[in-house]
Write an enzyme that holds these catalytic residues in place. Structure first.
Site, PDB file in Angstrom:
ATOM      1  N   TYR A   1     -21.273  -8.677  24.584  1.00 13.84           N
ATOM      2  CA  TYR A   1     -20.694  -9.828  23.876  1.00 13.84           C
ATOM      3  C   TYR A   1     -21.468 -10.087  22.589  1.00 13.84           C
ATOM      4  CZ  TYR A   1     -18.532 -14.314  22.999  1.00 13.84           C
ATOM      5  OH  TYR A   1     -17.817 -15.331  22.430  1.00 13.84           O
TER       6      TYR A   1
ATOM      7  N   PHE B   1      -0.744 -11.193  -2.708  1.00 15.00           N
ATOM      8  CA  PHE B   1      -0.422 -10.454  -1.492  1.00 15.00           C
ATOM      9  C   PHE B   1      -0.021 -11.495  -0.447  1.00 15.00           C
ATOM     10  CE2 PHE B   1      -1.124  -8.494   2.636  1.00 15.00           C
ATOM     11  CZ  PHE B   1      -0.241  -7.430   2.504  1.00 15.00           C
ATOM     12  N   THR B   2       0.917 -11.122   0.426  1.00 12.69           N
ATOM     13  CA  THR B   2       1.545 -12.086   1.342  1.00 12.69           C
ATOM     14  C   THR B   2       0.530 -12.921   2.140  1.00 12.69           C
ATOM     15  OG1 THR B   2       1.748 -10.273   2.927  1.00 12.69           O
ATOM     16  CG2 THR B   2       3.667 -10.732   1.568  1.00 12.69           C
TER      17      THR B   2
ATOM     18  N   ASP C   1     -10.281  -7.880  -2.784  1.00 13.34           N
ATOM     19  CA  ASP C   1      -9.532  -7.415  -1.622  1.00 13.34           C
ATOM     20  C   ASP C   1      -9.732  -5.902  -1.601  1.00 13.34           C
ATOM     21  OD1 ASP C   1      -7.682  -6.442   0.190  1.00 13.34           O
ATOM     22  OD2 ASP C   1      -6.168  -7.948  -0.305  1.00 13.34           O
TER      23      ASP C   1
ATOM     24  N   LYS D   1      -6.406   0.079   6.799  1.00 13.98           N
ATOM     25  CA  LYS D   1      -5.867   0.912   5.726  1.00 13.98           C
ATOM     26  C   LYS D   1      -6.883   1.993   5.347  1.00 13.98           C
ATOM     27  CE  LYS D   1      -2.975  -2.807   5.372  1.00 13.98           C
ATOM     28  NZ  LYS D   1      -3.163  -4.197   5.034  1.00 13.98           N
TER      29      LYS D   1
ATOM     30  N   ARG E   1       9.923  -4.907   0.028  1.00 16.30           N
ATOM     31  CA  ARG E   1       8.930  -5.648  -0.740  1.00 16.30           C
ATOM     32  C   ARG E   1       9.667  -6.245  -1.932  1.00 16.30           C
ATOM     33  NH1 ARG E   1       5.653  -7.528   2.526  1.00 16.30           N
ATOM     34  NH2 ARG E   1       3.776  -6.443   3.092  1.00 16.30           N
TER      35      ARG E   1
ATOM     36  N   PHE F   1       9.429 -12.369   6.037  1.00 13.46           N
ATOM     37  CA  PHE F   1       9.872 -10.969   6.063  1.00 13.46           C
ATOM     38  C   PHE F   1       9.633 -10.289   7.405  1.00 13.46           C
ATOM     39  CE2 PHE F   1       5.591  -9.205   5.673  1.00 13.46           C
ATOM     40  CZ  PHE F   1       4.902 -10.261   5.101  1.00 13.46           C
TER      41      PHE F   1
HETATM   42  C1  LIG Z   1      -2.827  -5.431   4.842  1.00 14.48           C
HETATM   43  C2  LIG Z   1      -3.389  -6.168   3.723  1.00 14.48           C
HETATM   44  C3  LIG Z   1      -4.083  -7.371   3.923  1.00 14.48           C
HETATM   45  C4  LIG Z   1      -4.166  -8.058   5.274  1.00 14.48           C
HETATM   46  O1  LIG Z   1      -4.811  -7.286   6.208  1.00 14.48           O
HETATM   47  P1  LIG Z   1      -4.408  -7.280   7.759  1.00 14.48           P
HETATM   48  O2  LIG Z   1      -5.407  -6.355   8.360  1.00 14.48           O
HETATM   49  O3  LIG Z   1      -3.009  -6.796   7.859  1.00 14.48           O
HETATM   50  O4  LIG Z   1      -4.554  -8.677   8.261  1.00 14.48           O
HETATM   51  C5  LIG Z   1      -4.640  -7.963   2.820  1.00 14.48           C
HETATM   52  N1  LIG Z   1      -4.514  -7.446   1.595  1.00 14.48           N
HETATM   53  C6  LIG Z   1      -3.847  -6.313   1.371  1.00 14.48           C
HETATM   54  C7  LIG Z   1      -3.740  -5.787  -0.015  1.00 14.48           C
HETATM   55  C8  LIG Z   1      -3.247  -5.637   2.414  1.00 14.48           C
HETATM   56  O5  LIG Z   1      -2.555  -4.527   2.172  1.00 14.48           O
END
Ligand SMILES: *Cc1c(COP(=O)(O)O)cnc(C)c1O
Length: 461
Positions: free
Chosen positions: A75, A127-128, A218, A261, A385, A452
Site C-alpha cells: 500500500y 483539450f476536453t 501536458d 499514450k 473530434r 462525446f
Molecule cells: C488523453 C489525454 C489527456 C487525459 O488523459 P487520460 O489518461 O485519458 O485521463 C490529457 N491531455 C491530452 C492531450 C490527452 O490526449
C-alpha cells in the site's frame, strides 16, 4: 535493377498475437444502431481495426511485461513508485512526482491547487478533460494557439505554437494575478497531433517569466513532439529524442501526464512538479481523490510498466517507426486526394469532415456521421473530434462550433501492421467515393459532461 528506395521497418518482432474479426455488413449496421451512431458505445468485439484512440491501447514490450511481475503491491512505499519517480526525474527532469490513475487525475489536482474562481487559463488549444477540470475549478480557458492550427490545410510545421501577441494581450487585459499558469500541450491533440517548437516554447517561457506566470506542460505526447522538433526545427537534427524531451520539460514548471499514450502503458498517469509548496499541496490532495501519494490509483505493477515505457518512449528507433506508421497511412490518403489535416500529425491521421462531406451542415455533425459511415463500411473504428467533442459554451449554453470538424484515425503504438493501414486507407477511399450517400445525424441524447463519450444519435433521412 536498382532498388527504388530503402524501407524502414518496425524495431521489434511480434511475440504474442490477438485475433481480430471482420464482421458482416448486417452485423455492423445492427451494432452502430445499438450504439446510437456513437463509436464510443460500440463493443470492441464488433470492431475490426480499432483506431478509436491511442490511449491505453499500446502493445507493451517484453520488458514491460516482465516488469509487471516485479510489481510490489505494498500500500505504501512500493519499490515501483521509486523506480517511476527516478525515471521521471531522469528523463523529464522534474523534481517531484505525484502518481495518478491517469492524466485527468493529474489535471484535477493541479487545477484545484492553482486555479481560483474567475481565473483565466491560456493554452495552445483546449483539450476536453484538461479544459473541463480548469472550468470545474472556476477558471475559464482561452485559446492562444496560432491561427494556422484552426486551418486543416495550412502546412505550418509547428501548428501547436502559441500566438505570443495573443498571449501578451490576454495578460494585459486580465493581469498576471488572474492567470495562474499557461497550459501547453505537446503535441496538440485537438489540432491533429501538431507540435510546438522549442523556439516558441522558449519565447513563451520568457514572456510568462516576466509576469511571474507558471507554465504547465501536458506531456502526454511529448516524445512525439520531440520527433517533429528533431525533424523540422533548425539546429535540432543532431539531437536525440531524449535530449529534446528533457529540454522541453525544462522550459516548464511541471507537467500532467497520461501514461496511456507516449509512455506505452495501458493505464496510469502522473503530475510532476518543481515547486515544493505546490508539490506538498498536491501530495495532500492526491490522497483524497486518487490514493496514497506512493501509488495514486495505480497498482505497483502498473507503475513499473510506466517507468519502463517512459524509457522506451524516448528511444529514437521507436519514435521514428511510430510516427512513420502514421505518416504511411496519411501519405496514402493524401495521394488519393482525401481531405486530411496537414501536416500529418504524430498519433493519428485526421480526416477533414467538412471537406469530406460538404453536403452536411455542421448542425448535422458531419464528423460523427463520417465516423459512423467508416465503421459501416469496414468495421474500422474512429472518433469524432468536432462539434460533439467541443460541447457547449460555459456561459450561453450554445453549442460551440469549432473550425475543425475532424474524424481521428488514432493509431495505437506497436499494435497494427502496414497491411492494417492499407485496409484502413482503402476503406476511407471507398467511403469517400460514396460520400454523397452519408446522411447527417441528429442528437437524441446529450450527457451533461464530456458529451462525446455517451451522446446518442439517429440518422436524418
Ligand atoms: C488523453 C489525454 C489527456 C487525459 O488523459 P487520460 O489518461 O485519458 O485521463 C490529457 N491531455 C491530452 C492531450 C490527452 O490526449
Amino acid at each position: 535493377m536498382p532498388i527504388p528506395r530503402r524501407s524502414w521497418a518496425e524495431p521489434f518482432k511480434i511475440k504474442v498475437v490477438e485475433p481480430v474479426r471482420l464482421t458482416a455488413p448486417g452485423q455492423r449496421l445492427a451494432a452502430i444502431r445499438e450504439a446510437g451512431y456513437n463509436t464510443f458505445l460500440l463493443r470492441s468485439e464488433d470492431v475490426y481495426i480499432d483506431l478509436l484512440t491511442d490511449s491505453g491501447t499500446s502493445a507493451m514490450s517484453d520488458r514491460q511485461w516482465a516488469g509487471m511481475m516485479l510489481g510490489d503491491e505494498a500500500y505504501a512505499g512500493s519499490r515501483n513508485f521509486y523506480r517511476l519517480e527516478a525515471a521521471v526525474q531522469r528523463l523529464y527532469g522534474y523534481r517531484y512526482l505525484i502518481p495518478t490513475h491517469q492524466g485527468r487525475g493529474a489535471e484535477h489536482i493541479i487545477s484545484r491547487i492553482l486555479i481560483k474562481p474567475g481565473d483565466v487559463i491560456a493554452g495552445n488549444m483546449y483539450f476536453t478533460t484538461t479544459r473541463l477540470h480548469q472550468e470545474l475549478a472556476g477558471g475559464r480557458f482561452e485559446d492562444v494557439v496560432i491561427p494556422e492550427a484552426h486551418d486543416p490545410a495550412s502546412e505550418h510545421p509547428f501548428k501547436g505554437n502559441v500566438d505570443l501577441e495573443k498571449l501578451e494581450a490576454l495578460i494585459a487585459r486580465h493581469g498576471a494575478a488572474r492567470m495562474p499558469y499557461v497550459s501547453i500541450a505537446a503535441t496538440v491533440n485537438m489540432a491533429g497531433g501538431q507540435p510546438i517548437s522549442l523556439e516558441n516554447l522558449r519565447a513563451v517561457r520568457k514572456l510568462t517569466a516576466r509576469h511571474g506566470i507558471r507554465v504547465i506542460l501536458d506531456a502526454t505526447r511529448v516524445a512525439e513532439n520531440a520527433y517533429f522538433i528533431q525533424q523540422r526545427e533548425a539546429g535540432q537534427q543532431g539531437r536525440s529524442i531524449a535530449e529534446i524531451v528533457k529540454e522541453t520539460c525544462s522550459l516548464t514548471d511541471g507537467c500532467t501526464m497520461s501514461a496511456k499514450k507516449d509512455a506505452l502503458a495501458n493505464i496510469g498517469g502522473f503530475l510532476a512538479l518543481n515547486d515544493e509548496t505546490v508539490f506538498e499541496e498536491a501530495r495532500n490532495l492526491v490522497v483524497v481523490y486518487e490514493g496514497l501519494h506512493t501509488y495514486g490509483g495505480m497498482a505497483g505493477r502498473d507503475m513499473e510498466a510506466v517507468a519502463i515505457g517512459l524509457e522506451e518512449s524516448v528511444e529514437d528507433s521507436h519514435i521514428r517507426a511510430r510516427v512513420g506508421q502514421v505518416l504511411y497511412l496519411g501519405e496514402k490518403l493524401r495521394a488519393w486526394g482525401i481531405p486530411i489535416v496537414l501536416p500529418i500529425g504524430g498519433h493519428g491521421v485526421f480526416l477533414d469532415a467538412r471537406a469530406f462531406l460538404p453536403h452536411l451542415p455542421q448542425e448535422q455533425y458531419p464528423a460523427q456521421a463520417l465516423a459512423a459511415a467508416l465503421y459501416l463500411d469496414s468495421g474500422v473504428r474512429a472518433m469524432e473530434r468536432g462539434t460533439v467533442s467541443a460541447g457547449r459554451n460555459q456561459d450561453t449554453g450554445e453549442e460551440n462550433r469549432p473550425k475543425l470538424e475532424l474524424v481521428r484515425l488514432a493509431i495505437p503504438r506497436r499494435v497494427y501492421t502496414q497491411a492494417h493501414m492499407d485496409v484502413v486507407a482503402e476503406s476511407v477511399f471507398c467511403v469517400h467515393e460514396e460520400r454523397q450517400r452519408v446522411p447527417g445525424l441528429k442528437m437524441v441524447y446529450e450527457p451533461r459532461y464530456l458529451r462525446f463519450f455517451q451522446a446518442r444519435f439517429e440518422p436524418l433521412a
